[in-house]
Design an enzyme around this catalytic site. Sequence first.
Site, PDB file in Angstrom:
ATOM      1  N   HIS A 291      -2.412  10.427   6.319  1.00 49.83           N
ATOM      2  CA  HIS A 291      -2.280   9.314   7.267  1.00 49.83           C
ATOM      3  C   HIS A 291      -1.639   9.772   8.573  1.00 49.83           C
ATOM      4  O   HIS A 291      -1.996   9.314   9.651  1.00 49.83           O
ATOM      5  CB  HIS A 291      -1.447   8.203   6.605  1.00 49.83           C
ATOM      6  CG  HIS A 291      -1.210   7.006   7.462  1.00 49.83           C
ATOM      7  ND1 HIS A 291      -2.196   6.387   8.189  1.00 49.83           N
ATOM      8  CD2 HIS A 291      -0.069   6.295   7.710  1.00 49.83           C
ATOM      9  CE1 HIS A 291      -1.692   5.349   8.832  1.00 49.83           C
ATOM     10  NE2 HIS A 291      -0.407   5.276   8.557  1.00 49.83           N
TER      11      HIS A 291
ATOM     12  N   HIS B  59       0.828  -1.204   0.000  1.00 49.03           N
ATOM     13  CA  HIS B  59       0.000   0.000   0.000  1.00 49.03           C
ATOM     14  C   HIS B  59       0.865   1.258   0.000  1.00 49.03           C
ATOM     15  O   HIS B  59       2.057   1.209   0.283  1.00 49.03           O
ATOM     16  CB  HIS B  59      -0.914   0.020   1.230  1.00 49.03           C
ATOM     17  CG  HIS B  59      -0.165   0.139   2.526  1.00 49.03           C
ATOM     18  ND1 HIS B  59       0.397  -0.948   3.162  1.00 49.03           N
ATOM     19  CD2 HIS B  59       0.129   1.215   3.292  1.00 49.03           C
ATOM     20  CE1 HIS B  59       1.007  -0.549   4.267  1.00 49.03           C
ATOM     21  NE2 HIS B  59       0.862   0.766   4.375  1.00 49.03           N
TER      22      HIS B  59
ATOM     23  N   ASP C 162       1.074   5.234   1.633  1.00 42.95           N
ATOM     24  CA  ASP C 162       0.586   6.147   2.662  1.00 42.95           C
ATOM     25  C   ASP C 162       0.416   7.524   2.043  1.00 42.95           C
ATOM     26  O   ASP C 162       1.354   8.047   1.423  1.00 42.95           O
ATOM     27  CB  ASP C 162       1.592   6.279   3.809  1.00 42.95           C
ATOM     28  CG  ASP C 162       1.622   5.066   4.714  1.00 42.95           C
ATOM     29  OD1 ASP C 162       0.747   4.188   4.567  1.00 42.95           O
ATOM     30  OD2 ASP C 162       2.528   4.994   5.567  1.00 42.95           O
TER      31      ASP C 162
ATOM     32  N   HIS D  64       8.214   8.680   8.931  1.00 41.00           N
ATOM     33  CA  HIS D  64       7.096   9.163   8.110  1.00 41.00           C
ATOM     34  C   HIS D  64       7.156  10.689   7.971  1.00 41.00           C
ATOM     35  O   HIS D  64       7.068  11.239   6.863  1.00 41.00           O
ATOM     36  CB  HIS D  64       5.747   8.793   8.752  1.00 41.00           C
ATOM     37  CG  HIS D  64       5.293   7.393   8.514  1.00 41.00           C
ATOM     38  ND1 HIS D  64       5.728   6.331   9.284  1.00 41.00           N
ATOM     39  CD2 HIS D  64       4.419   6.867   7.615  1.00 41.00           C
ATOM     40  CE1 HIS D  64       5.149   5.217   8.857  1.00 41.00           C
ATOM     41  NE2 HIS D  64       4.340   5.518   7.854  1.00 41.00           N
TER      42      HIS D  64
END
Length: 214
Positions: free
Chosen positions: A58, A52, A54, A159
């Site tokens: 998110h 997947h 992000d 992230h």
Amino acid sequence: MAKWIDISQPLTNDMAHFPGDTPFSYSLTYSKEENGTANIGQMTASLHNGTHIDAPFHYDSDGKTVDQLDLERYVGNAMVVDVSHVDHITPEVFQGINLADTKRVLLRTALPNNPKRFPKTMPAIDPEIAPYLQEKGVLLLGVDMPSVDAPDSKELATHHALYKHDINILENLMLDEIDAGMYELIALPLAIQGADGSPVRAVIRPLKDVNNHG
């Protein structure tokens, strides 16, 4: 011409998922025997099951959602980099690797690809790789792990570092049987309006200077 290689996890009812998140489930809502016309299936899933992407939303409530992302980032040449010799991935592991004109980097880590088992531990990705990769012109980082941060991380430092340096995130790739080198990548997200992530069917095709297993 070389064949496309599927590097995405198959979506199965017994696949692993983030602890506490929604597992993947597929079932028939109606069968052809029941309605006389067609089999019609349904699924439930977290948007972060399997392979997947992000979206910034998110981890940032003001970030872009999936439908707002630049699709160009998910299609084009990509470099598979073997970092399986280290447990802590820092900018130093890229020394001696020419990332010039490489906008997409896919990391093959030491974590074995096992879609049916959620890993207890994963190699760590240092947030400092974000400014390093941005300086090299990288716009997409893919990993063969469920996340670029530890599953129990509350800060999601990597992230946020990648986001700050304008690098998109692709997770849970299957790279165990893939040689390091240059490939063509297609890993398009679904156009899910307002979503924080999306499953993708990630495929690569080796360029002429890469010999792939199998």
